[in-house]
Design a protein around this motif. Sequence first.
Motif, PDB file in Angstrom:
ATOM      1  N   ASN A  69     -15.214  13.421 -27.680  1.00 35.09           N
ATOM      2  CA  ASN A  69     -16.070  14.475 -28.208  1.00 35.09           C
ATOM      3  C   ASN A  69     -17.490  13.660 -27.993  1.00 35.09           C
ATOM      4  O   ASN A  69     -18.018  13.362 -29.373  1.00 35.09           O
ATOM      5  CB  ASN A  69     -15.736  14.849 -29.529  1.00 35.09           C
ATOM      6  CG  ASN A  69     -16.316  16.190 -30.082  1.00 35.09           C
ATOM      7  OD1 ASN A  69     -17.441  16.365 -29.505  1.00 35.09           O
ATOM      8  ND2 ASN A  69     -15.959  16.900 -31.085  1.00 35.09           N
ATOM      9  N   VAL A  70     -18.006  13.780 -27.038  1.00 33.36           N
ATOM     10  CA  VAL A  70     -19.179  12.941 -26.903  1.00 33.36           C
ATOM     11  C   VAL A  70     -20.472  13.456 -27.611  1.00 33.36           C
ATOM     12  O   VAL A  70     -21.309  12.945 -28.085  1.00 33.36           O
ATOM     13  CB  VAL A  70     -19.740  12.750 -25.360  1.00 33.36           C
ATOM     14  CG1 VAL A  70     -18.753  11.834 -24.680  1.00 33.36           C
ATOM     15  CG2 VAL A  70     -19.669  13.965 -24.649  1.00 33.36           C
ATOM     16  N   GLY A  71     -20.614  14.789 -27.842  1.00 36.02           N
ATOM     17  CA  GLY A  71     -21.434  15.613 -28.224  1.00 36.02           C
ATOM     18  C   GLY A  71     -21.514  15.549 -29.938  1.00 36.02           C
ATOM     19  O   GLY A  71     -22.455  14.867 -30.474  1.00 36.02           O
ATOM     20  N   ALA A  72     -20.131  15.247 -30.815  1.00 36.12           N
ATOM     21  CA  ALA A  72     -20.042  14.767 -32.025  1.00 36.12           C
ATOM     22  C   ALA A  72     -20.375  13.315 -32.235  1.00 36.12           C
ATOM     23  O   ALA A  72     -21.244  13.051 -33.219  1.00 36.12           O
ATOM     24  CB  ALA A  72     -18.634  15.056 -32.400  1.00 36.12           C
ATOM     25  N   VAL A  73     -19.910  12.621 -31.443  1.00 39.91           N
ATOM     26  CA  VAL A  73     -20.334  11.076 -31.360  1.00 39.91           C
ATOM     27  C   VAL A  73     -21.649  10.836 -31.284  1.00 39.91           C
ATOM     28  O   VAL A  73     -22.293  10.363 -32.252  1.00 39.91           O
ATOM     29  CB  VAL A  73     -19.605  10.235 -30.303  1.00 39.91           C
ATOM     30  CG1 VAL A  73     -20.134   8.996 -30.224  1.00 39.91           C
ATOM     31  CG2 VAL A  73     -17.936  10.469 -30.428  1.00 39.91           C
ATOM     32  N   ALA A  74     -22.422  11.406 -30.637  1.00 36.25           N
ATOM     33  CA  ALA A  74     -23.931  11.404 -30.297  1.00 36.25           C
ATOM     34  C   ALA A  74     -24.580  11.889 -31.652  1.00 36.25           C
ATOM     35  O   ALA A  74     -25.484  11.421 -32.294  1.00 36.25           O
ATOM     36  CB  ALA A  74     -24.458  12.128 -29.087  1.00 36.25           C
ATOM     37  N   LEU A  75     -24.096  13.025 -32.327  1.00 40.36           N
ATOM     38  CA  LEU A  75     -24.676  13.627 -33.209  1.00 40.36           C
ATOM     39  C   LEU A  75     -24.418  12.523 -34.699  1.00 40.36           C
ATOM     40  O   LEU A  75     -25.382  12.187 -35.371  1.00 40.36           O
ATOM     41  CB  LEU A  75     -24.106  14.926 -33.915  1.00 40.36           C
ATOM     42  CG  LEU A  75     -24.187  15.209 -35.401  1.00 40.36           C
ATOM     43  CD1 LEU A  75     -25.702  15.557 -35.530  1.00 40.36           C
ATOM     44  CD2 LEU A  75     -23.255  16.324 -35.646  1.00 40.36           C
ATOM     45  N   TYR A  76     -23.130  11.991 -34.605  1.00 35.73           N
ATOM     46  CA  TYR A  76     -23.106  11.147 -35.764  1.00 35.73           C
ATOM     47  C   TYR A  76     -23.724   9.788 -35.686  1.00 35.73           C
ATOM     48  O   TYR A  76     -24.318   9.355 -36.769  1.00 35.73           O
ATOM     49  CB  TYR A  76     -21.608  10.810 -35.968  1.00 35.73           C
ATOM     50  CG  TYR A  76     -20.648  12.074 -36.262  1.00 35.73           C
ATOM     51  CD1 TYR A  76     -21.174  13.003 -37.242  1.00 35.73           C
ATOM     52  CD2 TYR A  76     -19.555  12.278 -35.570  1.00 35.73           C
ATOM     53  CE1 TYR A  76     -20.515  14.064 -37.555  1.00 35.73           C
ATOM     54  CE2 TYR A  76     -18.859  13.452 -35.956  1.00 35.73           C
ATOM     55  CZ  TYR A  76     -19.324  14.404 -36.783  1.00 35.73           C
ATOM     56  OH  TYR A  76     -18.524  15.425 -37.076  1.00 35.73           O
ATOM     57  N   ARG A  77     -23.927   9.408 -34.454  1.00 34.40           N
ATOM     58  CA  ARG A  77     -24.863   8.146 -34.262  1.00 34.40           C
ATOM     59  C   ARG A  77     -26.188   8.433 -34.693  1.00 34.40           C
ATOM     60  O   ARG A  77     -26.924   7.702 -35.328  1.00 34.40           O
ATOM     61  CB  ARG A  77     -24.707   7.831 -32.782  1.00 34.40           C
ATOM     62  CG  ARG A  77     -25.399   6.527 -32.506  1.00 34.40           C
ATOM     63  CD  ARG A  77     -25.275   5.838 -31.181  1.00 34.40           C
ATOM     64  NE  ARG A  77     -23.750   5.497 -30.961  1.00 34.40           N
ATOM     65  CZ  ARG A  77     -22.933   5.905 -30.219  1.00 34.40           C
ATOM     66  NH1 ARG A  77     -23.160   6.929 -29.172  1.00 34.40           N
ATOM     67  NH2 ARG A  77     -21.712   5.522 -30.184  1.00 34.40           N
ATOM     68  N   ARG A  78     -26.717   9.481 -34.382  1.00 37.18           N
ATOM     69  CA  ARG A  78     -28.023  10.035 -35.038  1.00 37.18           C
ATOM     70  C   ARG A  78     -28.360  10.008 -36.460  1.00 37.18           C
ATOM     71  O   ARG A  78     -29.104   9.877 -36.959  1.00 37.18           O
ATOM     72  CB  ARG A  78     -28.591  11.549 -34.232  1.00 37.18           C
ATOM     73  CG  ARG A  78     -28.942  11.276 -32.891  1.00 37.18           C
ATOM     74  CD  ARG A  78     -29.634  12.589 -32.241  1.00 37.18           C
ATOM     75  NE  ARG A  78     -28.747  13.833 -32.378  1.00 37.18           N
ATOM     76  CZ  ARG A  78     -27.966  14.279 -31.805  1.00 37.18           C
ATOM     77  NH1 ARG A  78     -27.725  13.588 -30.442  1.00 37.18           N
ATOM     78  NH2 ARG A  78     -27.101  15.304 -32.024  1.00 37.18           N
ATOM     79  N   LEU A  79     -27.152  10.424 -36.977  1.00 34.73           N
ATOM     80  CA  LEU A  79     -27.011  10.446 -38.523  1.00 34.73           C
ATOM     81  C   LEU A  79     -26.837   9.198 -39.021  1.00 34.73           C
ATOM     82  O   LEU A  79     -26.718   9.100 -40.238  1.00 34.73           O
ATOM     83  CB  LEU A  79     -25.927  11.462 -38.879  1.00 34.73           C
ATOM     84  CG  LEU A  79     -26.169  12.865 -38.651  1.00 34.73           C
ATOM     85  CD1 LEU A  79     -25.143  13.803 -38.945  1.00 34.73           C
ATOM     86  CD2 LEU A  79     -27.792  13.489 -39.042  1.00 34.73           C
ATOM     87  N   GLY A  80     -26.788   8.074 -38.221  1.00 35.61           N
ATOM     88  CA  GLY A  80     -26.705   6.783 -38.900  1.00 35.61           C
ATOM     89  C   GLY A  80     -25.305   6.173 -38.928  1.00 35.61           C
ATOM     90  O   GLY A  80     -24.939   4.803 -39.223  1.00 35.61           O
ATOM     91  N   PHE A  81     -24.179   7.082 -38.538  1.00 34.95           N
ATOM     92  CA  PHE A  81     -22.951   6.344 -38.386  1.00 34.95           C
ATOM     93  C   PHE A  81     -22.755   5.489 -37.325  1.00 34.95           C
ATOM     94  O   PHE A  81     -22.988   5.612 -36.175  1.00 34.95           O
ATOM     95  CB  PHE A  81     -21.756   7.425 -38.327  1.00 34.95           C
ATOM     96  CG  PHE A  81     -21.686   8.280 -39.566  1.00 34.95           C
ATOM     97  CD1 PHE A  81     -20.825   8.096 -40.534  1.00 34.95           C
ATOM     98  CD2 PHE A  81     -22.527   9.526 -39.733  1.00 34.95           C
ATOM     99  CE1 PHE A  81     -20.885   8.680 -41.788  1.00 34.95           C
ATOM    100  CE2 PHE A  81     -22.574  10.275 -40.904  1.00 34.95           C
ATOM    101  CZ  PHE A  81     -21.446   9.945 -41.927  1.00 34.95           C
ATOM    102  N   THR A  82     -21.814   4.451 -37.360  1.00 32.56           N
ATOM    103  CA  THR A  82     -21.475   3.485 -36.273  1.00 32.56           C
ATOM    104  C   THR A  82     -19.978   3.343 -36.207  1.00 32.56           C
ATOM    105  O   THR A  82     -19.206   3.763 -37.396  1.00 32.56           O
ATOM    106  CB  THR A  82     -21.869   2.027 -36.438  1.00 32.56           C
ATOM    107  OG1 THR A  82     -21.659   1.818 -37.815  1.00 32.56           O
ATOM    108  CG2 THR A  82     -23.575   2.124 -36.709  1.00 32.56           C
ATOM    109  N   THR A  83     -19.478   2.942 -34.874  1.00 38.29           N
ATOM    110  CA  THR A  83     -17.987   2.656 -35.169  1.00 38.29           C
ATOM    111  C   THR A  83     -17.508   1.605 -35.900  1.00 38.29           C
ATOM    112  O   THR A  83     -18.006   0.411 -35.652  1.00 38.29           O
ATOM    113  CB  THR A  83     -17.532   2.432 -33.616  1.00 38.29           C
ATOM    114  OG1 THR A  83     -18.142   3.632 -32.761  1.00 38.29           O
ATOM    115  CG2 THR A  83     -16.146   2.150 -33.244  1.00 38.29           C
ATOM    116  N   HIS A  84     -16.709   1.757 -36.921  1.00 39.03           N
ATOM    117  CA  HIS A  84     -16.004   0.640 -37.725  1.00 39.03           C
ATOM    118  C   HIS A  84     -14.799   0.177 -36.865  1.00 39.03           C
ATOM    119  O   HIS A  84     -14.523  -1.197 -36.797  1.00 39.03           O
ATOM    120  CB  HIS A  84     -15.804   1.204 -38.949  1.00 39.03           C
ATOM    121  CG  HIS A  84     -15.201   0.142 -39.830  1.00 39.03           C
ATOM    122  ND1 HIS A  84     -13.866  -0.213 -39.734  1.00 39.03           N
ATOM    123  CD2 HIS A  84     -15.632  -0.670 -40.742  1.00 39.03           C
ATOM    124  CE1 HIS A  84     -13.529  -1.008 -40.513  1.00 39.03           C
ATOM    125  NE2 HIS A  84     -14.546  -1.369 -41.046  1.00 39.03           N
TER     126      HIS A  84
END
Length: 103
Positions: free
Chosen positions: A79-94
């Motif tokens: 879900n590349v759109g959601a991943v990009a959104l969450y990255r912009r919001l400061g989330f990273t992959t744990h």
Amino acid sequence: HVLTAVARVRFAELRVDGRLLAVGRGTVTGEGRWLGVSLLEVLPEARRQGFAAAVVHALAAWGAAEGATRAFLQVEQRNVGAVALYRRLGFTTHHTYLTRVAP
């Protein structure tokens, strides 16, 4: 029961002209330190207009008021759109995991 069994749970919704466009669920767990964001959904025709971010921000404000100092969520990597959104919001992959489906 699965959606509401956590003691501190909040559902956020975004409506425009009475029409439901986006929803999400937040929970505060882990001795009150963690806001978990889940079940975030935006109608396809309403995507890319900032509605998902608004829902996340609303849940984050609620979580902070409940004492949460950290946040987590799960998202499908494809879900590349959601991943990009969450990255912009400061989330990273744990971490990542693999879901298997029976043939």
